[in-house]
Design an enzyme around this catalytic site. Structure first.
Site, PDB file in Angstrom:
ATOM      1  CG  ASN A  25      42.365 -39.012 124.836  1.00 51.21           C
ATOM      2  OD1 ASN A  25      43.247 -39.750 124.432  1.00 51.21           O
ATOM      3  ND2 ASN A  25      41.393 -39.434 125.631  1.00 51.21           N
TER       4      ASN A  25
ATOM      5  CG  HIS B 105      45.878 -44.719 123.474  1.00 50.79           C
ATOM      6  ND1 HIS B 105      45.614 -43.478 122.918  1.00 50.79           N
ATOM      7  CD2 HIS B 105      45.031 -44.844 124.525  1.00 50.79           C
ATOM      8  CE1 HIS B 105      44.660 -42.872 123.603  1.00 50.79           C
ATOM      9  NE2 HIS B 105      44.280 -43.693 124.585  1.00 50.79           N
TER      10      HIS B 105
END
Length: 485
Positions: free
Chosen positions: A129, A56
């Site tokens: 997510n 990320h």
């Protein structure tokens, strides 16, 4: 005392006499080590980048608020959900997963969806997510999984062999792989995708009664995805396309919003449900546990400074508030440690005191010192507990609810190993055009794999999910399902 005279100063507040020329011995040098302003500038510049996130790494963020739209107090005592109409400030960070800080936004990848609620009982983070499931279900496999998605240690190139070798040897990944390779693998924008807590959590009400819960953030902009060719074009022409879109939408007042829904499962159902409800590679059927509206999230303010707010924002699924607790989800259990530990390494042990991470509620504890401690460090107050000097004490009524444990300490796998039903159901839900694009995406991604053994092993997983699914991938790769793996 602050002044507003617009004079350049050093980091210790002294005025700078010359910011264009370093101090030298004569006009041709060499440079003098006594030029402390030069040394400070160079030393700070060398340290301007904190280590990027292992996963990320690239993301965009925004501020907003969450408003409760439904009474859920029979399920949870969480104060920020205590009454309809209540608003809680929040911050969100969207991200890609596998790419580095400078990678393109429009690649095929899951998107991180991390929300920080600044509640009156402390910060509550939902770190999820844009997919309801994940590739693996035990945290012990996470470092290996991420290694398989990263660059080859010799060539420093992305390695399809590692990607598909790992997935083919980890059949639990099939459901998420199917989602990733479908149209949903490349969202049109951050605004046009759903978000999910993915894990199962536990809610506890004021009477100590618990339920299992899953979070679903449904975009009010509608789900939109990118054509693979357009995505590739944008990756070259505007690699920051998603970041730019989010910033510009908020800047012009087109505030994106999501409706939060939850699925609620009675505690006892966990023992009888046809899938393990704590297996993050599986979903709960909405026919069995319908969506219940909880509230609405609106993003209405861009960050003032990207580094201070987006890059230094730290999220952890272990940042709970009273009324929200962990479940036995093995992937979640590992993340409870790993995320906070990553922040202590990357940003520093006092990361929670930074403005973007600091709770709106008062913080009272006995943690002292550490790198970059920038407040009074507790002053001269008592610095241990228990103590006789009136320091903060625990609140027994805020303890997490007790739960029973049984069994032997051992390395135990999940009992349920049906990795194919839900992936097959997803395939069969797609129309013909969607299936064709799914197969095309998979074939394109698998063609560079240099071992037929890996391809055939993965094709077998597709076949077990749905024979047509496996057959079409095999044909696209020029392989026969009769070949031995």
């Amino acid at each position: 005392m602050k002044t507003n005279n617009n004079h350049l100063t050093t980091s210790w507040g002294a005025p700078v006499g010359d910011n264009q020329n370093s101090m030298t011995a004569g006009s041709r040098g060499p440079t003098l080590i006594q030029d402390v302003h030069l040394l400070e500038k160079l030393a700070h510049f060398n340290r301007e980048r904190v280590p990027e996130r292992i996963v990320h790494a690239k993301g965009a963020g925004a501020h907003g608020y969450f408003e409760v739209t439904n009474d859920l107090t029979k399920y949870t005592k969480a104060a920020f959900l205590s009454e309809v109409g209540k608003r809680t400030p929040m911050f969100i960070r969207f991200s890609t997963v596998a790419g580095e800080l400078g990678s393109a936004d429009t690649v095929r990848d899951p998107r991180g969806f991390a929300v920080k609620f600044y509640t009156e009982e402390g910060n509550y983070d939902v770190v999820g997510n844009n997919t309801p499931v994940f590739f693996i279900r035990d945290a012990i496999k996470f470092p290996d999984f991420i290694h398989s998605q990263k660059r080859h240690p010799q060539t420093h190139l992305k390695n399809p062999n590692a990607v598909w070798d790992f997935w083919s040897l980890s059949p639990e990944s099939l459901h998420q792989v199917t989602i990733l390779m479908s149209d949903r693998g490349i969202p049109a924008t951050f605004r046009h995708m759903h978000g999910f807590g993915s894990h199962t959590f536990k809610w506890v009400n004021a009477d100590g009664q618990g339920v299992w819960v899953k979070y679903h953030f449904k975009t009010e902009q509608g789900v939109k995805n990118l054509d693979v060719n357009l995505a590739a074009k944008l990756a070259g022409e505007n690699p920051d396309y998603h970041m730019e879109d989010l910033f510009n939408a908020i800047e012009k007042g087109d505030f994106p919003a999501w409706t939060l829904y939850v699925q609620i499962m009675p505690l006892e159902d966990a023992n009888t449900y046809r899938f393990d409800p704590f297996d993050v590679t599986k979903i709960w059927s909405q026919k069995d546990y319908p969506l219940i509206e909880a509230g609405r999230m609106v993003l209405n303010k861009n960050p003032e400074n990207y580094f201070a707010e987006v890059e230094q924002a730290t999220f952890s699924p272990g940042s709970f508030v009273p009324g929200v607790e962990a479940s036995p989800d093995k992937m979640l259990q590992g993340r409870l440690f790993a995320y906070g530990d990553a922040h202590r390494y990357r940003v520093g042990t006092n990361h929670a005191a930074l403005p973007i991470n600091r709770p709106k509620s008062e913080v009272s504890h006995y943690q002292r010192d550490g790198q970059m401690r920038f407040d009074s460090n507790g002053g001269g107050s008592v610095y241990y507990e228990p103590n006789s000097y009136g320091g903060p004490k625990e609140s027994p009524e805020k303890k997490p609810a007790a739960f029973e444990l049984s069994g032997q300490a051992d390395s135990v796998a999940y009992e349920h190993n049906d990795h194919y039903t839900q992936a097959g159901d997803l395939y069969r839900l797609m129309n013909e055009e969607e299936r064709a694009r799914l197969v095309q995406n998979i074939v394109g991604a698998m063609k560079p794999v240099d071992k037929d053994e890996i391809k055939l092993r993965q094709i077998q997983h597709f076949y077990k999910a749905d024979p047509e699914y496996g057959q079409r991938v095999a044909e696209g790769l020029g392989l026969s399902l009769t070949q031995e793996v």
